[in-house]
Scaffold this motif. Structure first.
Motif, PDB file in Angstrom:
ATOM      1  N   GLY A 150      11.853  17.622 -22.315  1.00 24.22           N
ATOM      2  CA  GLY A 150      12.042  18.980 -21.802  1.00 24.22           C
ATOM      3  C   GLY A 150      11.480  19.102 -20.392  1.00 24.22           C
ATOM      4  N   LEU A 151      10.297  18.552 -20.199  1.00 21.16           N
ATOM      5  CA  LEU A 151       9.652  18.590 -18.886  1.00 21.16           C
ATOM      6  C   LEU A 151      10.460  17.806 -17.847  1.00 21.16           C
ATOM      7  CD1 LEU A 151       6.972  19.742 -17.734  1.00 21.16           C
ATOM      8  CD2 LEU A 151       5.986  17.463 -18.041  1.00 21.16           C
ATOM      9  N   ILE A 152      10.898  16.636 -18.245  1.00 19.82           N
ATOM     10  CA  ILE A 152      11.711  15.825 -17.318  1.00 19.82           C
ATOM     11  C   ILE A 152      13.020  16.563 -16.997  1.00 19.82           C
ATOM     12  CG2 ILE A 152      12.965  13.638 -17.019  1.00 19.82           C
ATOM     13  CD1 ILE A 152      10.857  12.385 -18.952  1.00 19.82           C
ATOM     14  N   GLY A 153      13.591  17.212 -18.025  1.00 14.21           N
ATOM     15  CA  GLY A 153      14.818  17.983 -17.816  1.00 14.21           C
ATOM     16  C   GLY A 153      14.598  19.080 -16.795  1.00 14.21           C
ATOM     17  N   ALA A 154      13.470  19.795 -16.926  1.00 12.91           N
ATOM     18  CA  ALA A 154      13.172  20.879 -15.973  1.00 12.91           C
ATOM     19  C   ALA A 154      13.023  20.325 -14.560  1.00 12.91           C
ATOM     20  CB  ALA A 154      11.897  21.596 -16.412  1.00 12.91           C
ATOM     21  N   LEU A 155      12.364  19.190 -14.452  1.00 16.48           N
ATOM     22  CA  LEU A 155      12.182  18.562 -13.133  1.00 16.48           C
ATOM     23  C   LEU A 155      13.532  18.166 -12.522  1.00 16.48           C
ATOM     24  CD1 LEU A 155       9.107  16.178 -13.530  1.00 16.48           C
ATOM     25  CD2 LEU A 155       9.403  17.966 -11.827  1.00 16.48           C
ATOM     26  N   VAL A 156      14.389  17.589 -13.349  1.00 12.67           N
ATOM     27  CA  VAL A 156      15.717  17.190 -12.865  1.00 12.67           C
ATOM     28  C   VAL A 156      16.490  18.428 -12.400  1.00 12.67           C
ATOM     29  CG1 VAL A 156      17.983  16.291 -13.609  1.00 12.67           C
ATOM     30  CG2 VAL A 156      15.898  15.066 -14.218  1.00 12.67           C
ATOM     31  N   TYR A 157      16.361  19.496 -13.171  1.00 16.77           N
ATOM     32  CA  TYR A 157      17.071  20.714 -12.812  1.00 16.77           C
ATOM     33  C   TYR A 157      16.596  21.237 -11.448  1.00 16.77           C
ATOM     34  CZ  TYR A 157      18.079  25.622 -12.416  1.00 16.77           C
ATOM     35  OH  TYR A 157      18.468  26.826 -11.914  1.00 16.77           O
ATOM     36  N   VAL A 158      15.266  21.334 -11.316  1.00 20.40           N
ATOM     37  CA  VAL A 158      14.713  21.920 -10.085  1.00 20.40           C
ATOM     38  C   VAL A 158      15.051  21.061  -8.869  1.00 20.40           C
ATOM     39  CG1 VAL A 158      12.545  22.477  -8.900  1.00 20.40           C
ATOM     40  CG2 VAL A 158      12.875  23.147 -11.275  1.00 20.40           C
ATOM     41  N   VAL A 160      16.394  26.804 -19.835  1.00 24.35           N
ATOM     42  CA  VAL A 160      17.555  26.377 -20.637  1.00 24.35           C
ATOM     43  C   VAL A 160      17.790  24.877 -20.488  1.00 24.35           C
ATOM     44  CG1 VAL A 160      20.079  26.496 -20.675  1.00 24.35           C
ATOM     45  CG2 VAL A 160      18.727  28.585 -20.764  1.00 24.35           C
ATOM     46  N   PHE A 161      17.710  24.395 -19.252  1.00 24.61           N
ATOM     47  CA  PHE A 161      17.924  22.954 -19.041  1.00 24.61           C
ATOM     48  C   PHE A 161      16.839  22.164 -19.772  1.00 24.61           C
ATOM     49  CE2 PHE A 161      18.767  18.953 -16.992  1.00 24.61           C
ATOM     50  CZ  PHE A 161      20.123  19.016 -16.732  1.00 24.61           C
ATOM     51  N   ALA A 162      15.614  22.687 -19.730  1.00 25.78           N
ATOM     52  CA  ALA A 162      14.501  22.006 -20.418  1.00 25.78           C
ATOM     53  C   ALA A 162      14.736  21.993 -21.935  1.00 25.78           C
ATOM     54  CB  ALA A 162      13.184  22.703 -20.088  1.00 25.78           C
ATOM     55  N   ILE A 163      15.161  23.139 -22.473  1.00 28.23           N
ATOM     56  CA  ILE A 163      15.383  23.212 -23.938  1.00 28.23           C
ATOM     57  C   ILE A 163      16.525  22.279 -24.351  1.00 28.23           C
ATOM     58  CG2 ILE A 163      16.152  24.707 -25.833  1.00 28.23           C
ATOM     59  CD1 ILE A 163      14.719  27.035 -24.335  1.00 28.23           C
ATOM     60  N   GLY A 164      17.607  22.295 -23.573  1.00 29.09           N
ATOM     61  CA  GLY A 164      18.745  21.405 -23.870  1.00 29.09           C
ATOM     62  C   GLY A 164      18.317  19.947 -23.849  1.00 29.09           C
ATOM     63  N   SER A 165      17.517  19.590 -22.838  1.00 31.51           N
ATOM     64  CA  SER A 165      17.035  18.203 -22.731  1.00 31.51           C
ATOM     65  C   SER A 165      16.115  17.869 -23.891  1.00 31.51           C
ATOM     66  CB  SER A 165      16.294  18.000 -21.406  1.00 31.51           C
ATOM     67  OG  SER A 165      17.096  18.414 -20.337  1.00 31.51           O
ATOM     68  N   ALA A 166      15.259  18.829 -24.254  1.00 30.09           N
ATOM     69  CA  ALA A 166      14.320  18.600 -25.354  1.00 30.09           C
ATOM     70  C   ALA A 166      15.073  18.355 -26.669  1.00 30.09           C
ATOM     71  CB  ALA A 166      13.377  19.784 -25.504  1.00 30.09           C
ATOM     72  N   MET A 167      16.177  19.078 -26.863  1.00 34.17           N
ATOM     73  CA  MET A 167      16.968  18.878 -28.089  1.00 34.17           C
ATOM     74  C   MET A 167      17.598  17.487 -28.091  1.00 34.17           C
ATOM     75  SD  MET A 167      18.603  22.648 -28.499  1.00 34.17           S
ATOM     76  CE  MET A 167      19.129  22.713 -30.191  1.00 34.17           C
ATOM     77  N   ALA A 168      18.044  17.050 -26.928  1.00 37.80           N
ATOM     78  CA  ALA A 168      18.581  15.685 -26.838  1.00 37.80           C
ATOM     79  C   ALA A 168      17.477  14.669 -27.138  1.00 37.80           C
ATOM     80  CB  ALA A 168      19.162  15.439 -25.447  1.00 37.80           C
ATOM     81  N   GLY A 169      16.291  14.922 -26.564  1.00 35.15           N
ATOM     82  CA  GLY A 169      15.149  14.021 -26.801  1.00 35.15           C
ATOM     83  C   GLY A 169      14.796  13.948 -28.281  1.00 35.15           C
ATOM     84  N   ALA A 170      14.798  15.114 -28.938  1.00 34.58           N
ATOM     85  CA  ALA A 170      14.465  15.142 -30.374  1.00 34.58           C
ATOM     86  C   ALA A 170      15.494  14.347 -31.177  1.00 34.58           C
ATOM     87  CB  ALA A 170      14.429  16.591 -30.862  1.00 34.58           C
ATOM     88  N   SER A 171      16.773  14.480 -30.802  1.00 32.68           N
ATOM     89  CA  SER A 171      17.784  13.728 -31.559  1.00 32.68           C
ATOM     90  C   SER A 171      17.631  12.224 -31.328  1.00 32.68           C
ATOM     91  CB  SER A 171      19.199  14.203 -31.222  1.00 32.68           C
ATOM     92  OG  SER A 171      19.370  14.300 -29.848  1.00 32.68           O
ATOM     93  N   GLY A 172      17.188  11.841 -30.130  1.00 31.00           N
ATOM     94  CA  GLY A 172      16.925  10.415 -29.862  1.00 31.00           C
ATOM     95  C   GLY A 172      15.834   9.869 -30.768  1.00 31.00           C
TER      96      GLY A 172
END
Lengths: 422, 294
Positions: free
Chosen positions: B80-88, B198-210
């Motif tokens: 989620g954190l990495i997702g937020a960073l990528v987004y920003v 939102v980008f962080a949550i979406g990424s976190a969900m992908a991470g959880a599925s991994g």
């Protein structure tokens, strides 16, 4: 024209042109030894197409370790015929279209003298025409598709290691007589898997066993459960033909569905290559495989050559970021393929692509003797189909380690040639 | 009634369970993807790489702590954190431009993340051990309890997220931003933060599925690829931006494939999802599981 002339200011354009003309003429008209000496400064350019990214990246990286190890040893020993070897590597991205494009570049732009490489069989098959059109000798170093040296054999293509029919001939008696008569074959559904399936089906039947069913799974399938759920019935053993991530997925998911408890597992050595043992964990326990090389030193494999190969390869794998990985068959076959090419170059006095015919003649029927260059033992590169025959090793996985069950000499794995060169 | 006897009932039940389990994993991957598209109009080609990063973070956490559940939490937060960073750093400057630029940007991020993982972790596949073993007998198969748990946990995560969207303050902000970004901003909702969230949550969900899928496969740099293609199909069939639509589409497609594989090879059954995709685009481009726009 000396340095003194330069100091005196006696260098004119006319003198430079005259001196150049004399030099060029001397080079063209000079006898062979001088031309040979001039060529010595130029390294042999050996191209290598390997999958360094994509689904086969793991195998490609270990393959490159073996190839680089051979090239470094050759250069350290003074090169081949006094010329260094320069390795030009191209990443095929594990895709046939990309592989073919990269090989075309190697051949037409990088002007390689010969090629050692190729990992995925579908890429090897896609690239064969490029080598043929440009008359470049192609020593494949991992691809196992049977047709490369049978129905699609080619005078420029050599396979200096085993292939499925010879592995099957060596392994089938063990499968049928010591493990069970009735087999089900699951395979990676592409050229290598299909041709290997046919080879084992033939040999199992030829040894008095039977194949009750086969199941192809497409390359790169992450969730194999729909496929595995279809494996059922009355048979003794499940024979696996997978490599890389697919073998990890099959072993993990097949164990979870209880297939390991119900059936004996055997298969191609690619299922349990050393580099992927960490990901297989204890689920590979009891697997029986066949391979041209496994990192084990039980007699008769306790040779100084195999120890030296192992020690150097482990160091190099570590430097390549493959911590705790033992060398696998990809390291071995790339190492030995480069050394086989070296032997051919020395024998034919090959100087460049114009000498490809001489190199082919030297490689046909090449005998490789057990040595530091060929640590896995004697082998023969047959003239009729450019296929080598090597000692096969049958092993079992116990407590996460390879245990040698048997070795089969290359003479007992030989199958009749099935190739007609165009 | 003759045909009833021809139906392989045991296989039918096995494939129903297979379809639901696979569908729930796919739904978890696809719901992050559809969330990001629904709110930001960004087709995130790097989504599979967040799945892969989640699995790698879990591998590292398990090595350090030997605790799968802690690894699941840390991997979700980490991705989620990495997702937020990528987004920003990458996507925010591109929002509002031609959608092609964000597609190319996320494709670039995907290549960077994949090659970073290859360089950092090497090509050797890693293993995530299952948090527990055990199986139930299902006709000729021993069905792993862990697989059933993945389905349950995926459903719980998606359900929790739905409740969050329905009742949480941030959830309400997210829904408002989905409906009308400009109006939401006018009402005082911190839209830039909502988008990053939102980008962080979406990424976190992908991470959880991994992490959840990790024990069934080896963890390697390319592990997200197979899922992401199917997740895109699910998002289109379910209706781009519709969370409920994605869940239903994931289960629908997985069950269709599972049932088809009773009669044809599972490889051929995979074609079914592409047929459904084409038919959806031709006859109901808004998606099968969303109301037809008036």
């Amino acid at each position: 024209m000396t340095l003194k002339d330069l100091d005196k200011g006696q260098v004119t354009r006319r003198r430079v042109l005259a001196a150049s003309g004399i030099g060029l003429g001397a080079a063209v008209l000079s006898p062979m030894p001088l031309r040979y000496a001039l060529a010595q400064s130029k390294p042999y350019r050996i191209g290598s197409e390997q999958p360094l990214t994509g689904v086969a990246a793991l195998g490609g990286k270990t393959a490159l370790v073996g190839l680089q190890m051979a090239v470094d040893r050759i250069n350290k020993a003074g090169g081949i015929l006094g010329r260094a070897v320069e390795l030009i590597v191209a990443d095929d991205e594990s895709k046939p279209d990309s592989g073919r494009r990269k090989v075309e570049k190697l051949v037409t732009e990088d002007n390689i003298d010969a090629h050692v490489g190729g990992y995925l069989s579908n890429i090897c098959l896609a690239c064969v025409p490029v080598f043929t059109e440009n008359q470049v000798v192609n020593m494949i170093s991992v691809c196992l598709d049977t047709t490369l040296t049978t129905s699609k054999c080619n005078k420029y293509t050599f396979r200096p290691y085993d292939f499925a029919p010879s592995q099957a001939k060596a392994f089938a008696p063990h499968l049928v007589n010591k493990m069970g008569k009735r087999w089900f074959i699951a395979y990676a559904d592409y050229s290598w898997g299909q041709s290997t399936r046919d080879a084992y089906a033939n040999e199992i039947k030829g040894n008095g066993g039977s194949v009750v069913g086969t199941l192809g799974i497409p390359l790169g399938t992450a969730d194999m459960t729909p496929f595995l759920s279809k494996i059922s019935g009355d048979f003794d053993g499940l024979f696996l033909i997978f490599f890389g991530p697919d073998s990890i997925n099959f072993v993990n998911q097949g164990t979870d569905l209880g297939l390991r408890k119900k059936y004996k597992w055997a298969g191609d050595g690619a299922v349990a290559v050393a580099s992927q043992l960490p990901a297989l964990g204890d689920k590979i326990e009891g697997f029986v495989g066949v391979d041209r090389y496994v990192p084990v030193f039980d007699p008769p494999l306790d040779t100084p050559y195999l120890h030296a190969f192992y020690d150097e390869a482990v160091e190099r794998l570590k430097k390549a970021g493959l911590e705790n990985a033992a060398p696998d068959r990809y390291v071995q076959s790339n190492f030995e393929a480069m050394n086989a090419l070296k032997l051919g170059i020395e024998k034919s006095k090959f100087q460049g692509r114009a000498d490809s015919e001489k190199l082919i003649a030297a490689l046909e029927g090449l005998e490789m003797k057990e040595s530091a260059d060929f640590p896995t033992g004697d082998k023969l590169l047959r003239k009729e189909d450019h296929q080598a025959f090597v000692r096969e090793t049958i092993f079992e996985m116990r407590e996460g380690k390879y245990h040698l069950l048997d070795t089969i000499p290359w003479q007992k794995s030989e199958v009749p040639p099935a190739c007609t060169f165009a | 009634m003759q045909w009833l006897h021809a139906v392989p009932w045991d296989l039918l039940l096995i494939q129903t369970i297979n379809g639901i389990v696979t569908g729930m994993i796919l739904a978890l991957v696809a719901s992050g993807l559809t969330l990001i598209f629904g709110i930001m109009d960004v087709v995130n080609f790097a989504h599979g790489e967040f799945l892969m990063l989640g699995a790698y973070i879990a591998v590292l956490t398990i090595v350090a702590t030997h605790n799968f559940w802690l690894a699941l939490i840390i991997a979700s937060l980490g991705t989620g954190l990495i997702g937020a960073l990528v987004y920003v750093t990458t996507l925010r400057p591109l929002l509002g431009r031609d959608p092609l630029t964000t597609i190319l940007a996320t494709f670039g991020v995907s290549l960077v993340l994949q090659n970073y993982a290859l360089w950092q972790f090497g090509p050797v596949a890693r293993k995530i051990p299952e948090p527990f073993s055990g199986s139930i007998t299902l006709f000729h198969l021993d069905y792993s309890l862990y697989r059933l748990m993945i389905a349950g946990l995926s459903a719980a995560i998606i359900g929790g997220f739905w409740l969050f969207l329905k009742f949480g303050t941030w959830g309400i902000w997210i829904r408002a931003t989905t409906q009308d970004r400009i109006m939401a901003q006018a009402m005082g909702i911190p839209v830039p933060w909502v988008l990053a969230g939102v980008f962080a949550i979406g990424s976190a969900m992908a991470g959880a599925s991994g992490v959840l899928f990790g024990p069934l496969v080896g963890v390697d740099h390319a592990m997200g690829f197979d899922w992401i293609l199917r997740a895109f199909i699910v998002v289109v069939v379910g209706g781009m931006g519709s969370l409920g639509g994605s869940v239903l589409a994931a289960i629908f497609i997985s069950l269709l494939e599972a049932y088809s594989s009773l009669w044809v090879s599972p490889a051929q059954a995979g074609i079914i999802s592409f047929v459904v995709l084409i038919l959806t685009l031709l006859f109901r481009p808004t998606g099968l599981f969303v109301a037809t726009p008036k």
